[in-house]
Structure formats: C-alpha cells, structure tokens
Design a protein around this motif. Structure first.
Motif, mmCIF file in Angstrom:
data_model
loop_
_atom_site.group_PDB
_atom_site.id
_atom_site.type_symbol
_atom_site.label_atom_id
_atom_site.label_comp_id
_atom_site.label_asym_id
_atom_site.label_seq_id
_atom_site.Cartn_x
_atom_site.Cartn_y
_atom_site.Cartn_z
ATOM 1 N N GLY A 99 -13.599 2.620 -3.758
ATOM 2 C CA GLY A 99 -12.346 2.615 -4.527
ATOM 3 C C GLY A 99 -11.520 3.864 -4.283
ATOM 4 O O GLY A 99 -10.293 3.797 -4.139
ATOM 5 N N CYS A 100 -12.173 5.019 -4.223
ATOM 6 C CA CYS A 100 -11.453 6.271 -3.949
ATOM 7 C C CYS A 100 -10.856 6.265 -2.546
ATOM 8 O O CYS A 100 -9.742 6.751 -2.331
ATOM 9 N N ALA A 101 -11.606 5.718 -1.587
ATOM 10 C CA ALA A 101 -11.101 5.660 -0.216
ATOM 11 C C ALA A 101 -9.863 4.772 -0.124
ATOM 12 O O ALA A 101 -8.854 5.152 0.486
ATOM 13 N N PHE A 102 -9.927 3.592 -0.742
ATOM 14 C CA PHE A 102 -8.769 2.706 -0.717
ATOM 15 C C PHE A 102 -7.597 3.296 -1.496
ATOM 16 O O PHE A 102 -6.436 3.117 -1.127
ATOM 17 N N GLY A 103 -7.894 4.006 -2.563
ATOM 18 C CA GLY A 103 -6.833 4.683 -3.317
ATOM 19 C C GLY A 103 -6.152 5.763 -2.492
ATOM 20 O O GLY A 103 -4.931 5.917 -2.542
ATOM 21 N N ALA A 104 -6.934 6.500 -1.725
ATOM 22 C CA ALA A 104 -6.361 7.537 -0.863
ATOM 23 C C ALA A 104 -5.499 6.917 0.232
ATOM 24 O O ALA A 104 -4.408 7.412 0.540
ATOM 25 N N ILE A 105 -5.965 5.830 0.798
ATOM 26 C CA ILE A 105 -5.170 5.141 1.820
ATOM 27 C C ILE A 105 -3.870 4.627 1.209
ATOM 28 O O ILE A 105 -2.792 4.771 1.792
ATOM 29 N N GLY A 106 -3.971 4.055 0.023
ATOM 30 C CA GLY A 106 -2.773 3.554 -0.659
ATOM 31 C C GLY A 106 -1.793 4.662 -0.985
ATOM 32 O O GLY A 106 -0.576 4.491 -0.861
ATOM 33 N N SER A 107 -2.309 5.824 -1.386
ATOM 34 C CA SER A 107 -1.399 6.928 -1.709
ATOM 35 C C SER A 107 -0.739 7.492 -0.455
ATOM 36 O O SER A 107 0.334 8.082 -0.536
ATOM 37 N N LEU A 108 -1.354 7.309 0.696
ATOM 38 C CA LEU A 108 -0.719 7.740 1.943
ATOM 39 C C LEU A 108 0.323 6.736 2.423
ATOM 40 O O LEU A 108 1.360 7.110 2.964
ATOM 41 N N VAL A 109 0.056 5.457 2.232
ATOM 42 C CA VAL A 109 0.938 4.402 2.750
ATOM 43 C C VAL A 109 2.107 4.122 1.804
ATOM 44 O O VAL A 109 3.204 3.774 2.256
ATOM 45 N N ALA A 110 1.908 4.284 0.520
ATOM 46 C CA ALA A 110 2.928 3.908 -0.478
ATOM 47 C C ALA A 110 4.276 4.595 -0.287
ATOM 48 O O ALA A 110 5.311 3.926 -0.388
ATOM 49 N N PRO A 111 4.356 5.897 -0.003
ATOM 50 C CA PRO A 111 5.679 6.499 0.171
ATOM 51 C C PRO A 111 6.475 5.897 1.319
ATOM 52 O O PRO A 111 7.694 5.752 1.231
ATOM 53 N N PHE A 112 5.780 5.502 2.391
ATOM 54 C CA PHE A 112 6.484 4.868 3.498
ATOM 55 C C PHE A 112 7.013 3.497 3.103
ATOM 56 O O PHE A 112 8.134 3.129 3.451
ATOM 57 N N GLY A 113 6.198 2.745 2.372
ATOM 58 C CA GLY A 113 6.653 1.435 1.894
ATOM 59 C C GLY A 113 7.815 1.555 0.939
ATOM 60 O O GLY A 113 8.778 0.787 0.996
ATOM 61 N N CYS A 114 7.759 2.540 0.053
ATOM 62 C CA CYS A 114 8.863 2.752 -0.891
ATOM 63 C C CYS A 114 10.129 3.162 -0.157
ATOM 64 O O CYS A 114 11.225 2.763 -0.537
ATOM 65 N N GLY A 115 9.976 3.965 0.885
ATOM 66 C CA GLY A 115 11.139 4.364 1.677
ATOM 67 C C GLY A 115 11.810 3.186 2.349
ATOM 68 O O GLY A 115 13.040 3.085 2.398
ATOM 69 N N VAL A 116 11.007 2.262 2.864
ATOM 70 C CA VAL A 116 11.549 1.063 3.516
ATOM 71 C C VAL A 116 12.256 0.186 2.491
ATOM 72 O O VAL A 116 13.372 -0.302 2.727
ATOM 73 N N VAL A 117 11.640 0.008 1.334
ATOM 74 C CA VAL A 117 12.248 -0.829 0.298
ATOM 75 C C VAL A 117 13.542 -0.207 -0.207
ATOM 76 O O VAL A 117 14.551 -0.882 -0.413
ATOM 77 N N ALA A 118 13.543 1.123 -0.399
ATOM 78 C CA ALA A 118 14.743 1.803 -0.879
ATOM 79 C C ALA A 118 15.862 1.746 0.151
ATOM 80 O O ALA A 118 17.039 1.628 -0.197
ATOM 81 N N ALA A 119 15.516 1.802 1.428
ATOM 82 C CA ALA A 119 16.538 1.749 2.471
ATOM 83 C C ALA A 119 17.158 0.367 2.579
ATOM 84 O O ALA A 119 18.334 0.235 2.901
ATOM 85 N N GLU A 120 16.384 -0.670 2.293
ATOM 86 C CA GLU A 120 16.889 -2.035 2.417
ATOM 87 C C GLU A 120 17.638 -2.510 1.185
ATOM 88 O O GLU A 120 18.376 -3.472 1.253
ATOM 89 N N SER A 121 17.435 -1.858 0.041
ATOM 90 C CA SER A 121 18.084 -2.348 -1.171
ATOM 91 C C SER A 121 19.383 -1.614 -1.456
ATOM 92 O O SER A 121 19.811 -0.732 -0.815
#
Length: 121
Positions: A99-121
């Motif tokens: 769970g900690c490993a997947f959480g760390a991966i998610g915390s690394l990937v999430a800002p990039f996903g948010c950036g893409v969503v913010a750029a498209e909206s």
C-alpha cells in the motif's frame, strides 16, 4: 498553470488528516469498529456525491473534499485496526508495504495528471 489559491485549497484539504484522527476516536467510541467504518465510508460517499451538484461555490467544493478526505481516512484507519485482529503480522506487513509503495507511485504520478487535466479544462 497553478494559481496560489489552488495550492492553498490543496493545503486546506490536506489538513483534513488532523481532525480525522479525532473523528476516528469519536466514531470508535460511539459505534465500535464496524459501525465506524460504515459511518465514515457513508459520510465520505455523501460528501463526494455533493461534488456532482453543479451550483456549488469553490468554498463548498473545498469543504466537501475536506470532509470526504477526513471521513475516508477514518474508514481506512478503522479498517486497518480491524484487520490487525484478523491477519497475522507477516501478511499485514506485506500488505502495508504494498500500500505504501502504490501510494508513493500515486503521489509521484498525480501532479502530472492534474497538470494535464488543468491544461485541458
């Protein structure tokens, strides 16, 4: 692309973890373990459901996310406490590490996903 107000709102919703611990203790004393999981999960679902209302202000969105994070933390804490009584330590340790490993991966990937969503909206 992020404004100062956006970053402050993220910080405010992150602060939900502090009162979430108190809410966990209160729900545990009132409803025991299973009831606390159900109440916390139900309250989080209601708060997330409120986000689908189109006519809410930015403050209300942040408040709904704050409450949803607080109650979901309550449910996950109670589930962890309940599982500590059921599963052996080795299984729990591996599950928490995964769970900690997947959480760390998610915390690394999430800002990039948010950036893409913010750029498209």
């Amino acid at each position: 692309p992020y404004k100062t107000e956006d970053l402050l709102n993220v910080m405010y919703t992150t602060l939900a973890l502090l009162p979430g611990s108190v809410v966990t203790i209160v729900l545990l004393t009132l409803f025991r373990q299973r009831g606390a999981i159900l109440v916390g999960g139900g309250a989080a679902a209601i708060c997330l459901g409120c986000l689908f209302i189109n006519s809410i202000s930015r403050f209300q969105v942040v408040l709904c996310i704050f409450l949803a994070r607080m109650f979901s933390m309550t449910s996950s804490d109670m589930a962890y406490i309940s599982m500590s009584m059921v599963y052996p330590t080795a299984v729990r340790g591996k599950a928490v590490a995964a769970g900690c490993a997947f959480g760390a991966i998610g915390s690394l990937v999430a800002p990039f996903g948010c950036g893409v969503v913010a750029a498209e909206s």
